[in-house]
Design an enzyme around this catalytic site. Structure first.
Site, PDB file in Angstrom:
ATOM      1  N   ILE A  68     159.382  43.487  76.302  1.00 49.43           N
ATOM      2  CA  ILE A  68     159.731  42.631  77.446  1.00 49.43           C
ATOM      3  C   ILE A  68     160.888  41.709  77.061  1.00 49.43           C
ATOM      4  CG2 ILE A  68     158.900  40.797  78.982  1.00 49.43           C
ATOM      5  CD1 ILE A  68     156.124  42.055  78.760  1.00 49.43           C
TER       6      ILE A  68
ATOM      7  N   ASP B 104     182.393  33.158 112.678  1.00 43.74           N
ATOM      8  CA  ASP B 104     182.706  32.384 113.877  1.00 43.74           C
ATOM      9  C   ASP B 104     184.221  32.297 114.005  1.00 43.74           C
ATOM     10  OD1 ASP B 104     180.368  31.729 114.979  1.00 43.74           O
ATOM     11  OD2 ASP B 104     180.226  29.693 114.222  1.00 43.74           O
TER      12      ASP B 104
ATOM     13  N   GLU C 192     193.338  16.799 124.883  1.00 44.20           N
ATOM     14  CA  GLU C 192     194.190  15.610 125.033  1.00 44.20           C
ATOM     15  C   GLU C 192     194.847  15.239 123.710  1.00 44.20           C
ATOM     16  OE1 GLU C 192     191.960  12.505 126.978  1.00 44.20           O
ATOM     17  OE2 GLU C 192     192.456  13.347 128.940  1.00 44.20           O
TER      18      GLU C 192
ATOM     19  N   LYS D 276     197.557  15.653 135.477  1.00 42.93           N
ATOM     20  CA  LYS D 276     197.508  16.883 134.655  1.00 42.93           C
ATOM     21  C   LYS D 276     196.237  17.646 135.013  1.00 42.93           C
ATOM     22  CE  LYS D 276     195.007  15.831 130.389  1.00 42.93           C
ATOM     23  NZ  LYS D 276     194.578  14.463 130.356  1.00 42.93           N
TER      24      LYS D 276
ATOM     25  N   ASP E 192     183.859  32.125 123.054  1.00 46.11           N
ATOM     26  CA  ASP E 192     185.021  32.157 123.949  1.00 46.11           C
ATOM     27  C   ASP E 192     185.012  33.408 124.823  1.00 46.11           C
ATOM     28  OD1 ASP E 192     186.473  29.909 123.729  1.00 46.11           O
ATOM     29  OD2 ASP E 192     187.702  30.571 122.060  1.00 46.11           O
TER      30      ASP E 192
ATOM     31  N   ASP F  31     177.560  27.087 112.360  1.00 51.00           N
ATOM     32  CA  ASP F  31     177.519  25.639 112.102  1.00 51.00           C
ATOM     33  C   ASP F  31     176.528  24.904 112.995  1.00 51.00           C
ATOM     34  OD1 ASP F  31     178.870  25.969 114.439  1.00 51.00           O
ATOM     35  OD2 ASP F  31     180.697  24.938 113.831  1.00 51.00           O
TER      36      ASP F  31
ATOM     37  N   ASN G 258     164.374  37.798  70.852  1.00 51.00           N
ATOM     38  CA  ASN G 258     164.542  37.984  72.304  1.00 51.00           C
ATOM     39  C   ASN G 258     165.026  36.722  72.996  1.00 51.00           C
ATOM     40  OD1 ASN G 258     163.695  40.556  71.987  1.00 51.00           O
ATOM     41  ND2 ASN G 258     161.722  40.322  72.999  1.00 51.00           N
TER      42      ASN G 258
ATOM     43  N   THR H 126     168.251  34.522  69.512  1.00 47.59           N
ATOM     44  CA  THR H 126     169.364  35.267  68.928  1.00 47.59           C
ATOM     45  C   THR H 126     170.079  36.126  69.963  1.00 47.59           C
ATOM     46  OG1 THR H 126     167.728  35.519  67.179  1.00 47.59           O
ATOM     47  CG2 THR H 126     169.886  36.386  66.752  1.00 47.59           C
TER      48      THR H 126
END
EC number: 7.2.2.10
Length: 994
Positions: free
Chosen positions: A307, A351, A442, A515, A627, A703, A796, A799
């Site tokens: 092991i 995204d 804006e 606007k 979108d 997010d 194991n 070393t």
């Protein structure tokens, strides 16, 4: 209540049997509480510490080690003499390893904070309701709200439940629902029914969702869903139902552990059975039971040898070092195993807003009218550079730089942009960037005014903070804003009423600047501004203007267009009824069209290169956005997901189109498509599921709260640094800079880490094969013990562990991103590699046994036995004629064990050099390409000298000092392993790869 958005307000009130002005009675509230429960999300049932601890011991290899420790512990009780202390060292060390592993495992699990708990932060404390027991509005705990309650919300409130709006008590009602739908701008709500029962949340304009924020206005509505029945509650349930799958590496290691444990069990039983004939040997005092126990101890030693105890620690260290390197590239990894999973990513679902684009709206085109002669109209079109909120960029006409102040039309356009605006720019000194204050649209206009600098303001000497609004301030000093006519859905525009700021400019007179959406504004225009004059707007001129706007809005750019206009002679202020918003459209008539601006959320500069890298690396990029489809496809073309003239039918879908497909076609669509528009969070989870059915390893970005289920379901959930706490806690990785290119850098790092992990896992496994061969040979040939468990544990853990960790620093291959992603089913060790490591392991085992046997047979300071005497050492007694002149205590000498251990350690160091590359020769990749490896080999050898030469360690490890002659033999036996592996690499390079 199902589909409340599709019903009228009256139908909703009738469903709950409630009057808008009175509210629910006490009895109705009590019944509703019994039926629906409290308005809160149930807490997640966490695992107890004990359950977490038990989980750590479910691994087969861990259980074998635990069994070995228990057996060693029992056997240690029966040891006699000075060996008692040594006997207890081994089970003690094994238990320490197991405890350390369990502590790390439990700590990691406890640290992965619960995304479901993070949802709690969106639950408001209080709500405002009308109920029959009081005449006025009352504040109650939000958890006590029930379906049917008449609730009131106002600016600044967090919505306490899912509410169907009945009446709006202000001009407009704006809601920030980005956490739920991912929409970057606040949404204007209304009260009319939305007749589509399958409408997505973005389209339910008459609904307020629990946990979202009221940005402006005031409204009254009826609560239609509470607790887990709200949209945020559905997200919670979806997350709770998502099981976390194991990463490809964890699956591989589990498979490997199972195979290894079967092999270990077989070998242990075989060794014990082979030696049944030796149970009665004189060395055991003729006791069959003592002989059986002796070989049982050897079987336990075998289990310990086979092991790789150091593997979990080395893997954790390598992954932790990888996360540090990734953090420097702005990718913060929250779950260690996912570092390696990144390396096999085959699909990245990203995204659009903020990841592929900057999420900083910027004006890139504008036009004013140049000339009108009869029905012929010519326009002056300009382009603007700069794709962030930084007030830096040029105005270009026909690719040439121009001064905006030299065009009268542009001066007026800049004036409208600056005054008909409630937002501004702000320089964040901590982050060193310009940020928006207010609405994104804006802020783009504010930034445009700064770039145009129509009055030639000297901005060179200003600090960055002063520079943010310098040109806007100049315009605002010329005209004074008296009041604003707020935006409303019916007229799709807003306007400001301004008067000259100084008496000297009184000749200009009052103005109204407007606007809004081009169709709405142009319909109310009677004139067009040409220079400083105005000319009538004829149908032909109007058609020309609208044609250009349509082209901008639907072409490659799909710009968001805003029309700008002036009312040169507005009504007197005192004649205007500002409390009645229905009159606003009347005041915004008889307008003069000044110009139009086109803006977009521009792609990040580095994204195109990253998508090219992905294509070369065999990774498909899918853009997922809320979108509309036109905008989504346009952005895909701009960043290289689609080419300029590529046919996109069957490769781009809206959420609705996707839902209309039968399941088999939906699955096929996910295999082909690269763009999904107008999607909901449930679509994201569905897409991940279908991709996983093709064995794709999916990275998914998000997010908002709405993204959390998909982030949790994907193999790699990637949250944005600017995202919600819920998204971050559901993800494996957080992008500190929200940048798509960071994902690609992280994938590259993940591939490099996996390659290095393969090297050190194989290195450790071949070492363990060597140890098993060594113990098996000694038992099968009847030789004295060459290695004992405590020595094997040292090798194991310490070393071998140091060089294995250093292999994690191997430099990445140069062509790492030119190869397709590896299959998650690709085995860790293929057939050829298995043969290679058996060959190397066989040599390691034989050399270790050979070193011990050499001392008995040939060493000058050894007993010079015959081979027969050595293999029958158990029959050594003073009365046995075969062992005449042999001191039987010689078989207990520590020298052969020290020789065996020294050969094992030295061979392992040579083997570490072999592991620098899977198939490259050491002549092509010399040791110094990984200086960490050279250092770790030196450190490992130093530690080996410590246990040989520093008392009392030799006594604990049953070792002794070696002289120079011994060391020369050790080197002669160890070095050939390099030549053997070079020969195997040569075969792999020239015959297998070719």
């Amino acid at each position: 209540m199902e589909n409340a958005h599709a019903k009228t307000a009256e139908e909703c009130l009738a469903f709950f049997g409630v009057n808008e002005s009175v509210g629910l009675s006490g009895e109705q509230v009590r019944r509703a509480l019994e039926k629906y429960g409290h308005n809160e999300l149930p807490a997640e049932e966490g695992k107890t510490i004990w359950e977490l601890v038990v989980e750590q011991f479910e691994d087969l290899l861990v259980r074998i080690l635990l069994l070995a420790a228990c057996i060693s512990f029992v056997l240690a009780w029966f040891e006699e003499g000075e060996e008692t202390i040594t006997a207890f060292v081994e089970p003690f060390v094994i238990l320490l390893i197991l405890i350390a592993n369990a502590v790390v495992g439990v700590w990691q699990e406890r640290n992965a904070e619960n995304a479901i708990e993070a949802l709690k932060e969106y639950e408001p404390e209080m709500g405002k309701v009308y109920r029959a027991d009081r005449k006025a509005v009352q504040r109650i705990k939000a958890r006590d709200l029930v379906p049917g309650d008449i609730a009131e919300v106002a600016v600044g409130d967090k919505v306490p439940a899912d509410i169907r709006i009945i009446s709006i008590k202000s001009t407009t009602l704006r809601v920030d629902q980005s956490i739920l739908t991912g929409e970057s701008v606040s949404v204007i709500k209304h009260t009319e029914p939305v007749p589509d029962p399958r409408a997505v949340n973005q389209d339910k304009k008459n609904m307020l969702f629990s946990g979202t924020n009221i940005g402006a206005g005031k409204a009254v509505g009826i609560v239609v869903a509470t607790g887990v029945n709200t949209e945020i509650g559905k997200i919670r349930d979806e997350m709770a139902a998502t099981e976390q799958d194991k990463t490809p590496l964890q699956q591989k290691l589990d498979e490997f552990g199972e195979q290894l444990s079967k092999v270990i069990s077989l070998i242990c039983v075989a060794v014990w059975l082979i030696n049944i004939g030796h149970f009665n040997d004189p060395v055991h005092g003729g006791s069959w039971i003592r002989g059986a126990i002796y070989y049982f101890k050897i079987a336990v030693a075998l289990a310990v040898a086979a092991i790789p105890e150091g593997l979990p620690a080395v893997i954790t260290t390598c992954l932790a070092l990888g996360t540090r390197r990734m953090a420097k590239k702005n990718a913060i990894v929250r779950s260690l195993p996912s570092v390696e999973t990144l390396g096999c990513t085959s699909v990245i679902c990203s995204d659009k807003t903020g990841t592929l684009t900057t999420n900083q709206m910027s004006v890139c085109k504008m036009f004013i009218v140049d000339k009108v002669e009869g029905d012929v109209c010519s326009l002056n079109e300009f382009s603007i550079t700069g794709s962030t909120y930084a007030p830096e960029g040029d105005v270009l006409k026909n690719e040439k730089h121009i001064k905006a102040g030299q065009h009268d039309g542009l001066v007026e356009l800049a004036t409208i942009c600056a005054l008909c605006n409630d937002s501004s720019l702000d320089y964040n000194e901590a982050k060193g960037i310009y940020e928006k204050v207010g609405e994104a649209t804006e802020t783009a206009l504010t930034c445009l005014v700064e770039k145009m600098n129509v009055f030639n303001t000297d901005v060179r000497s200003l600090s960055k903070v002063e520079r943010a609004n310098a040109c806007n301030s100049v315009i605002k000093q010329l005209m004074k804003k008296e009041f604003t006519l707020e935006f409303s859905r019916d007229r799709k525009s807003m306007s400001v009423y301004c008067s000259p700021a100084k008496a000297s400019r009184a000749a200009v007179g009052n103005k109204m600047f407007v606007k809004g959406a081009p169709e709405g504004v142009i319909d109310r225009c009677n004139y067009v501004r040409v220079g400083t004059t105005r000319v009538p707007l004829t149908p032909a001129v109007k058609e020309k203007i609208l044609a250009v706007i349509k082209e901008w809005g639907t072409g490659r750019d799909t710009l968001r267009c805003l029309a700008l206009a002036t009312r040169d002679t507005p009504p007197k202020m005192e004649d205007m009824m500002l409390v009645d918003s229905t009159k606003f459209a009347e005041y915004e008539t008889d307008l003069t069209f000044v110009g139009c601006v086109g803006m977009l959320d521009p792609p990040r500069k580095e994204v195109m290169g990253s998508i090219r890298l992905c294509r070369d690396a065999g990774i498909r990029v899918i853009m997922i956005t809320g979108d509309n489809k036109g905008t989504a496809i346009a952005i895909c073309r701009r960043i290289g997901i689609f080419t300029e003239d590529e046919e996109v039918s069957g490769r781009a879908y809206t959420g609705r189109e996707f839902d209309d497909l039968p399941p088999a076609e939906q699955r096929e669509a996910c295999r082909r498509a690269c763009c999904f528009a107008r999607v909901e969070p449930t679509h994201k989870s569905k897409i991940v599921e279908f991709l996983q059915s093709f064995d794709e390893i999916t990275a998914m970005t998000g997010d908002g709260v709405n993204d959390a289920p998909a982030l949790k379901k994907a193999e790699i959930g990637i949250a944005m640094g600017s995202g919600t706490a819920v998204a971050k806690t559901a993800s494996e990785m957080v992008l500190a800079d929200d940048n798509f290119s960071t994902i690609v850098a992280a994938v590259e790092e993940g591939r490099a880490i996996y390659n290095n992990m393969k090297q050190f896992i194989r290195y450790l496994i071949s070492s363990n094969v060597g140890e098993v061969v060594c113990i098996f040979l000694t038992a099968a040939l009847g030789l004295p013990e060459a290695l004992i468990p405590v020595q094997l544990l040292w090798v194991n853990l310490v070393t071998d562990g140091l060089p294995a960790t250093a292999l994690g620093f191997n430099p990445p291959d140069l062509d790492i991103m030119d190869k397709p992603p590896r299959s998650p089913k690709e085995p860790l060790i293929s057939g050829w590699l298995f043969f290679r490591y058996l060959a190397i392991g066989g040599y390691v085992g034989a050399a270790t046994v050979g070193a011990a046997a050499w001392w008995f047979l040939y060493a000058e300071d050894g007993p010079s036995l015959t081979y027969h005497q050595l293999t029958h050492f158990m029959q050594c007694t003073h009365h046995n004629a075969e062992f005449e002149g042999v001191d039987c205590d010689i078989f207990e000498s520590p020298v052969p064990m020290t020789m065996a251990l020294s050969v094992l350690v030295t061979i392992e160091m040579c083997n570490a050099l072999n592991s620098l590359s899977e198939n490259q020769s050491l002549l092509r990749m010399p040791p110094w390409v990984n200086i960490w490896l050279v250092g770790s080999i030196c450190l490992s050898m130093s530690l080996h000298f410590v246990i040989l030469y520093v008392d009392p360690l030799p006594m604990i490890f049953k070792l002794t000092h070696l002289d120079l002659a011994h060391w020369l033999v050790v080197l002669r036996i160890s070095f050939p392993v390099i030549l053997l592996d070079e020969a195997l690499k040569f075969v792999a390079r020239n015959y297998l790869e070719a």
